[in-house]
Design a protein around this motif. Structure first.
Motif, short mmCIF file in Angstrom:
data_model
loop_
_atom_site.label_atom_id
_atom_site.label_comp_id
_atom_site.label_asym_id
_atom_site.label_seq_id
_atom_site.Cartn_x
_atom_site.Cartn_y
_atom_site.Cartn_z
N TYR A 283 -22.25 12.38 15.00
CA TYR A 283 -21.16 11.65 15.65
C TYR A 283 -20.13 12.66 16.12
CZ TYR A 283 -17.38 8.16 16.08
OH TYR A 283 -16.38 7.37 16.54
N ASN A 284 -19.84 12.67 17.39
CA ASN A 284 -18.83 13.58 17.93
C ASN A 284 -17.83 12.80 18.77
OD1 ASN A 284 -18.02 16.51 18.55
ND2 ASN A 284 -18.10 15.57 20.56
N GLY A 285 -16.56 13.10 18.62
CA GLY A 285 -15.54 12.41 19.40
C GLY A 285 -14.17 13.01 19.20
N GLY A 286 -13.22 12.62 20.04
CA GLY A 286 -11.86 13.15 19.95
C GLY A 286 -11.11 12.58 18.76
N MET A 287 -10.22 13.39 18.19
CA MET A 287 -9.51 13.00 16.97
C MET A 287 -8.68 11.73 17.15
SD MET A 287 -10.22 14.75 14.36
CE MET A 287 -8.86 14.21 13.33
N GLU A 288 -8.07 11.54 18.33
CA GLU A 288 -7.19 10.40 18.52
C GLU A 288 -7.95 9.08 18.40
OE1 GLU A 288 -5.45 12.11 22.23
OE2 GLU A 288 -3.63 11.27 21.37
N HIS A 289 -9.24 9.11 18.73
CA HIS A 289 -10.05 7.89 18.67
C HIS A 289 -10.87 7.82 17.39
CE1 HIS A 289 -13.01 4.83 19.74
NE2 HIS A 289 -13.93 5.70 19.39
N VAL A 290 -11.43 8.95 17.02
CA VAL A 290 -12.47 8.96 15.99
C VAL A 290 -11.97 8.49 14.63
CG1 VAL A 290 -13.83 10.53 14.57
CG2 VAL A 290 -13.97 10.65 17.04
N THR A 291 -10.76 8.89 14.23
CA THR A 291 -10.32 8.63 12.86
C THR A 291 -10.42 7.16 12.50
OG1 THR A 291 -8.83 10.50 13.06
CG2 THR A 291 -8.47 9.00 11.22
N ARG A 292 -9.80 6.28 13.30
CA ARG A 292 -9.86 4.86 12.98
C ARG A 292 -11.24 4.27 13.20
NH1 ARG A 292 -4.07 2.53 15.25
NH2 ARG A 292 -2.76 3.68 13.78
N HIS A 293 -11.90 4.73 14.24
CA HIS A 293 -13.23 4.18 14.51
C HIS A 293 -14.18 4.48 13.36
CE1 HIS A 293 -17.29 4.03 16.48
NE2 HIS A 293 -16.78 2.86 16.80
N LEU A 294 -14.07 5.66 12.76
CA LEU A 294 -14.91 5.99 11.62
C LEU A 294 -14.63 5.05 10.45
CD1 LEU A 294 -14.87 9.88 11.59
CD2 LEU A 294 -16.85 8.43 11.89
N ILE A 295 -13.34 4.77 10.22
CA ILE A 295 -12.98 3.88 9.11
C ILE A 295 -13.55 2.48 9.35
CG2 ILE A 295 -11.06 2.72 7.95
CD1 ILE A 295 -9.41 5.27 8.50
N TYR A 296 -13.30 1.95 10.56
CA TYR A 296 -13.71 0.57 10.84
C TYR A 296 -15.23 0.43 10.91
CZ TYR A 296 -8.79 0.17 12.23
OH TYR A 296 -7.43 0.20 12.25
#
Length: 553
Positions: A283-296
């Motif tokens: 899984y690769n992505g920008g920090m501004e998006h990834v953090t919450r998306h990983l949690i959810y």
């Protein structure tokens, strides 16, 4: 454990303390100006570690360190978030990099309370198993012991109590818009809030010509009577549907599962396909998006695993994130700051391959890096060098051993770097290899073609154009990636140091693996060594194979 080292306090700009004591703050206009500027920044901008720390002292207010009773200054600073903890932190500059940077900038006291570092040079942060000092009731204790003792002391003296803090925030799951998954809830005056029965799921959006927002702030669905009005599934009396829809997080929290079997109308995906395709490998992505998306997405996946819908509890095996490209001023790019770089301007002036190569070369892939126009020009010069090598290419040309070795070294290095997302060092290795080709009068076609294969991920337009000029009709993307030959990496000759009594006097090039007697003979034939050893007996010879030879006289 570090409370004796707290020399100032920092509170979030939104903290109520500012409002409560506004009349006591001498420089209130300066403080309010800072607060207004902080409101214009996103949370991501405020908590970046790389940005310069700013703040304003609340003149007229002080805090008291409850352990040593010292009065310490209070600042507001935008790197403290009101949504985390209490929105206030005790600053221990001796053992926190952000606090250290802040203390240095505003000339604040720095106290060492954990042994091991040099706080005159930097904050000492490797403190997990450190020993306390300058902390009367904690001196000579290890950090874990100090934490335990301090909590007991604070509780016994009514100063504080043990607590646990979480960074999780409440999730506003409803949106007042048409586009989104309908929330399967029905409101009945008799039965209250009633979930839509399982057999009636999913609730689907009605087909409409107009889905503009309402004047009331409600979802556009509230204006569609045939959607809103329904029957209570319990008492069968008239009821109303929920008209808010789910946020984009709802769909994006499980889309990776649906990709495995997108046309399945019975389940998210068949068990066979879930077993074969799951989990997500990378899984690769920008920090501004990834953090919450990983949690959810992890939350959804674990729930689906608990009810036996998916066979794995963790959705992702590996996760990485690319760093942000900052403006030339080191700040996040923003129209309001005027530091935005338009990619089309770079493409128009330097070409798409230059832009692509520079973005990958600019720095560590996972770290934020400021834009640098000179770096763009440097990448363009590199690509120009590759282009200018083309006229030197010739078939049936003997490959020099040194160039063959350099090629296989480049193949190995670039391949490993790409696999580890070290694109900047991969490009640096290509630059080194191109520099080694520069002096050649003719370049073997096989060498140049291999170079183009290595270049293709970074500068595909240039690489494909040059490949076509070589007469190759098949695109590079369909060719096999080159593989290095370990045997070709072995140095056949090596330069070793010749020293006398431990002092370097000369160097000599020998075949790899040459024995000591041969190397000693060659060393003694060197003019410098002859002069220095003339008439002096050699008492001892120290030889480290392929490294050095030392003559003791």
């Amino acid at each position: 454990d570090t409370i004796y080292g707290a020399t100032f306090m920092v509170i979030a700009p939104e903290h109520d303390l500012v409002k409560e004591h506004k009349h006591r703050i001498v420089n209130i206009s300066e403080v309010e100006d800072y607060i207004e500027k902080a409101k214009l920044k996103s949370e991501f901008e405020r908590i970046q570690l790389v940005k310069e720390k700013t703040g304003v002292r609340l003149e007229g207010l002080e805090a008291i360190n409850p352990l040593n009773k010292k009065k310490i200054p209070i600042f507001i600073a935008d790197y403290v978030m009101i949504t985390y903890g209490t929105g206030a932190i005790m600053a221990v500059p001796g053992h926190d990099e952000r606090d250290y940077e802040f203390a240095k900038k505003y000339d604040l006291e720095i106290v060492e309370v954990i042994k091991g570092g040099d706080i005159s040079e930097a904050a000492y942060t490797d403190t997990e198993n450190g020993i306390l000092l300058n902390s009367p009731i904690l001196n000579d204790l290890l950090v874990p012991q100090a934490i335990k003792k301090m909590i007991s002391y604070l509780e016994e003296n009514g100063i504080g109590e043990k607590a646990m803090q979480f960074k999780m925030k409440d999730w506003a799951f409803n949106r007042q818009r048409y586009w989104g998954e309908p929330i399967p809830i029905i409101y009945c005056d008799h039965c209250g809030v009633v979930p839509v029965p399982y057999e009636d799921l999913p609730v689907t959006l009605p087909m409409v010509d107009k889905f503009m927002p309402t004047d009331t702030g409600e979802s556009p669905l509230a204006n569609i009577p045939e959607f809103v009005n329904c029957e209570c599934p319990i008492c069968h009396r008239p009821a109303q549907r929920e008209t808010d829809t789910m946020p984009q997080w709802a769909g994006s929290s499980w889309y990776f599962l649906r990709y495995m079997d997108p046309k399945n109308h019975e389940t998210i995906a068949s068990q066979d396909k879930l077993d074969y395709w799951g989990q997500v490998d990378w899984y690769n992505g920008g920090m501004e998006h990834v953090t919450r998306h990983l949690i959810y997405s992890r939350f959804w996946n674990q729930f689906l695993h608990d009810i036996n819908v998916v066979p794995f509890s963790e959705p992702y095996r590996k996760r990485t994130a690319q760093g942000l490209i900052l403006g030339a001023d080191g700040e996040k790019m923003s129209k309001s700051k005027g530091n935005v770089i338009n990619p089309m301007d770079i493409i128009d002036e330097y070409g798409a391959d230059t832009l692509r190569t520079y973005i990958l070369f600019i720095g560590d892939y996972e770290m934020p890096t400021p834009w640098n126009e000179n770096g763009v020009k440097g990448c363009r010069r590199f690509l120009d060098k590759v282009w200018r090598l083309m006229p030197k290419v010739a078939k049936d040309t003997e490959v020099p051993q040194s160039i063959e070795q350099a090629l296989h070294k480049a193949i190995q290095g670039v391949s490993e770097d790409i696999e580890n997302l070290k694109f900047n060092t991969a490009i640096a290795k290509l630059m080194t290899f191109v520099n080694e080709l520069q002096p050649l009068e003719t370049i073997p076609e096989s060498i140049y073609h291999a170079l183009l294969l290595l270049m293709n991920p970074f500068a595909p337009h240039l690489a494909e154009e040059l490949n076509e000029m070589l007469g190759n009709k098949e695109s590079l993307v369909f060719e096999k990636w080159p593989i290095h030959d370990p045997a070709k990496l072995v140095e056949r000759t090596v330069e070793i140091v010749v020293s006398i009594n431990g002092k370097v006097r000369d160097k000599i090039t020998i075949a790899t693996g040459t024995d000591q007697p041969t190397v000693e003979k060659l060393a003694l034939e060197l003019e410098k060594i002859k002069d220095l050893t003339s008439g002096k007996p050699i008492r001892k010879v120290i030889y480290v194979q392929d490294k050095l030879i030392n003559l003791v006289i």
